[in-house]
Scaffold this motif. Structure first.
Motif, mmCIF file in Angstrom:
data_model
loop_
_atom_site.group_PDB
_atom_site.id
_atom_site.type_symbol
_atom_site.label_atom_id
_atom_site.label_comp_id
_atom_site.label_asym_id
_atom_site.label_seq_id
_atom_site.Cartn_x
_atom_site.Cartn_y
_atom_site.Cartn_z
ATOM 1 N N LEU A 1 5.425 54.916 -16.299
ATOM 2 C CA LEU A 1 5.281 56.195 -15.607
ATOM 3 C C LEU A 1 6.621 56.917 -15.472
ATOM 4 O O LEU A 1 6.700 58.121 -15.665
ATOM 5 C CB LEU A 1 4.639 55.997 -14.228
ATOM 6 C CG LEU A 1 3.215 55.430 -14.256
ATOM 7 C CD1 LEU A 1 2.679 55.236 -12.856
ATOM 8 C CD2 LEU A 1 2.288 56.336 -15.055
ATOM 9 N N ILE A 2 7.657 56.164 -15.146
ATOM 10 C CA ILE A 2 8.984 56.771 -14.996
ATOM 11 C C ILE A 2 9.718 56.799 -16.335
ATOM 12 O O ILE A 2 10.481 57.713 -16.613
ATOM 13 C CB ILE A 2 9.808 56.017 -13.923
ATOM 14 C CG1 ILE A 2 9.097 56.133 -12.563
ATOM 15 C CG2 ILE A 2 11.224 56.559 -13.833
ATOM 16 C CD1 ILE A 2 9.723 55.310 -11.460
ATOM 17 N N GLY A 3 9.474 55.778 -17.173
ATOM 18 C CA GLY A 3 10.101 55.739 -18.492
ATOM 19 C C GLY A 3 11.424 55.011 -18.528
ATOM 20 O O GLY A 3 12.221 55.223 -19.449
ATOM 21 N N ASP A 4 11.676 54.148 -17.551
ATOM 22 C CA ASP A 4 12.914 53.363 -17.552
ATOM 23 C C ASP A 4 12.939 52.386 -18.714
ATOM 24 O O ASP A 4 11.894 51.906 -19.174
ATOM 25 C CB ASP A 4 13.052 52.555 -16.248
ATOM 26 C CG ASP A 4 13.434 53.427 -15.057
ATOM 27 O OD1 ASP A 4 13.798 54.592 -15.274
ATOM 28 O OD2 ASP A 4 13.361 52.926 -13.917
ATOM 29 N N SER A 5 14.142 52.069 -19.180
ATOM 30 C CA SER A 5 14.285 51.058 -20.228
ATOM 31 C C SER A 5 14.100 49.666 -19.603
ATOM 32 O O SER A 5 14.228 49.490 -18.391
ATOM 33 C CB SER A 5 15.656 51.159 -20.879
ATOM 34 O OG SER A 5 16.653 50.765 -19.953
ATOM 35 N N ILE A 6 13.801 48.709 -20.456
ATOM 36 C CA ILE A 6 13.599 47.340 -19.962
ATOM 37 C C ILE A 6 14.891 46.808 -19.353
ATOM 38 O O ILE A 6 14.872 46.132 -18.319
ATOM 39 C CB ILE A 6 13.067 46.431 -21.087
ATOM 40 C CG1 ILE A 6 11.651 46.883 -21.438
ATOM 41 C CG2 ILE A 6 13.085 44.965 -20.676
ATOM 42 C CD1 ILE A 6 10.956 46.108 -22.511
ATOM 43 N N ASN A 7 16.038 47.117 -19.938
ATOM 44 C CA ASN A 7 17.321 46.668 -19.380
ATOM 45 C C ASN A 7 17.560 47.245 -17.981
ATOM 46 O O ASN A 7 18.059 46.546 -17.097
ATOM 47 C CB ASN A 7 18.472 47.042 -20.314
ATOM 48 C CG ASN A 7 18.448 46.247 -21.598
ATOM 49 O OD1 ASN A 7 17.912 45.134 -21.639
ATOM 50 N ND2 ASN A 7 19.002 46.819 -22.652
ATOM 51 N N THR A 8 17.197 48.490 -17.770
ATOM 52 C CA THR A 8 17.337 49.101 -16.448
ATOM 53 C C THR A 8 16.436 48.408 -15.441
ATOM 54 O O THR A 8 16.848 48.134 -14.298
ATOM 55 C CB THR A 8 16.990 50.606 -16.516
ATOM 56 O OG1 THR A 8 17.821 51.236 -17.485
ATOM 57 C CG2 THR A 8 17.180 51.286 -15.177
ATOM 58 N N ILE A 9 15.208 48.111 -15.863
ATOM 59 C CA ILE A 9 14.263 47.413 -14.981
ATOM 60 C C ILE A 9 14.799 46.021 -14.633
ATOM 61 O O ILE A 9 14.756 45.603 -13.466
ATOM 62 C CB ILE A 9 12.868 47.328 -15.639
ATOM 63 C CG1 ILE A 9 12.277 48.731 -15.812
ATOM 64 C CG2 ILE A 9 11.927 46.451 -14.823
ATOM 65 C CD1 ILE A 9 11.048 48.785 -16.684
ATOM 66 N N CYS A 10 15.323 45.313 -15.638
ATOM 67 C CA CYS A 10 15.876 43.967 -15.412
ATOM 68 C C CYS A 10 16.980 44.001 -14.365
ATOM 69 O O CYS A 10 16.996 43.181 -13.434
ATOM 70 C CB CYS A 10 16.429 43.383 -16.714
ATOM 71 S SG CYS A 10 15.178 42.996 -17.936
ATOM 72 N N SER A 11 17.897 44.941 -14.509
ATOM 73 C CA SER A 11 19.027 44.972 -13.574
ATOM 74 C C SER A 11 18.600 45.429 -12.174
ATOM 75 O O SER A 11 19.108 44.917 -11.183
ATOM 76 C CB SER A 11 20.137 45.865 -14.118
ATOM 77 O OG SER A 11 19.704 47.195 -14.217
ATOM 78 N N SER A 12 17.651 46.356 -12.087
ATOM 79 C CA SER A 12 17.258 46.837 -10.754
ATOM 80 C C SER A 12 16.387 45.831 -9.999
ATOM 81 O O SER A 12 16.401 45.803 -8.766
ATOM 82 C CB SER A 12 16.542 48.183 -10.849
ATOM 83 O OG SER A 12 15.320 48.038 -11.529
ATOM 84 N N LEU A 13 15.638 44.990 -10.727
ATOM 85 C CA LEU A 13 14.773 44.001 -10.066
ATOM 86 C C LEU A 13 15.369 42.591 -10.105
ATOM 87 O O LEU A 13 14.714 41.639 -9.662
ATOM 88 C CB LEU A 13 13.382 44.002 -10.711
ATOM 89 C CG LEU A 13 12.583 45.302 -10.606
ATOM 90 C CD1 LEU A 13 11.258 45.181 -11.347
ATOM 91 C CD2 LEU A 13 12.348 45.688 -9.160
#
Length: 188
Positions: free
Chosen positions: A144-156
Motif C-alpha cells: 500500500l505504501i510501496g516501501d522496499s523490503i530493505n526499508t521494511i527490514c530496518s524499520s521492523l
C-alpha cells in the motif's frame, strides 16, 4: 474595364469585384507574410482565416485609405499587422477556454468499475487487517505504501529472509481467504 495599378484603388472604392481580385493577386503574399510574422508559421489555418478577414476589411474600409498620407502597401501592411494582432488576442483568449466535448478524461473507467475497484480494495484491506502483527504491517508497507523490503527490514528490525517468508505465507493466506469469498476461484 481593365484593372491596373493606377485605377484599382478608385475601383475598390466603387466596389468593383475585379479590383478586389487585383489586390488579392498582387498583394496577398505580402499580407500573408505580415500575418505569419505576428501569428507564427505553425498556425497556417489561423493565418489563412486572418488573411480572409484582412481582405474583407480592405474591401469594407478602402475609403479610409488616404493616398496623400501613405503608399497603399504601407496602409495594407498596417491593416494586416493590426488585424493579426487582434486575431492573436482572440486566439489567446479562446485558448484558455475549451469545449467540454473536446475534453478527454485521463481515467476513462466507468462508474461501475470505480465502485467495484473501491469494493475490492476495501475487501482486501479487511483481509489484510485480519493478519497478525508484523505481517499486517509488512503488507501495508510493501503493497500500500510501496516501501522496499530493505526499508521494511530496518524499520521492523527483521531479517530479509524473515520478511520474505512472511510475505510468502501472507500471500498464501490472503489467496485462501479471497478464494473462499469468490466461490472458489481467484485470478492469479
Amino acid at each position: 474595364m481593365k484593372i491596373t495599378s493606377e485605377n484599382f484603388i478608385h475601383q475598390l472604392i466603387k466596389k468593383n469585384p475585379s479590383a478586389l481580385d487585383y489586390v488579392i493577386d498582387n498583394y496577398s503574399n505580402l499580407m500573408f507574410k505580415v500575418i505569419t510574422s505576428v501569428l507564427g508559421t505553425d498556425h497556417r489555418e489561423d493565418c489563412m482565416e486572418c488573411l480572409n478577414d484582412v481582405i474583407l476589411k480592405v474591401w469594407n474600409n478602402i475609403s479610409s485609405y488616404k493616398s496623400e498620407e501613405s503608399k497603399f502597401t504601407s496602409w495594407l501592411i498596417a491593416v494586416s499587422k493590426y488585424n493579426a494582432i487582434d486575431y492573436k488576442r482572440k486566439l489567446i483568449k479562446t485558448k484558455d477556454q475549451c469545449d467540454i466535448d473536446d475534453i478527454t478524461l485521463i481515467n476513462e473507467k466507468s462508474t461501475e468499475d470505480i465502485i467495484l475497484d473501491n469494493e475490492n480494495r476495501n475487501e482486501l484491506l479487511n483481509i489484510i487487517n485480519t493478519l497478525e502483527y508484523p505481517d499486517r504491517e509488512i503488507f501495508i508497507r510493501r503493497y500500500l505504501i510501496g516501501d522496499s523490503i530493505n526499508t521494511i527490514c530496518s524499520s521492523l528490525n527483521l531479517t530479509r529472509s524473515s520478511v520474505d517468508n512472511r510475505i510468502f505465507r501472507g500471500k498464501k493466506k490472503l489467496k485462501e481467504q479471497l478464494t473462499s469469498g469468490y466461490g472458489g476461484f481467484v485470478n492469479e
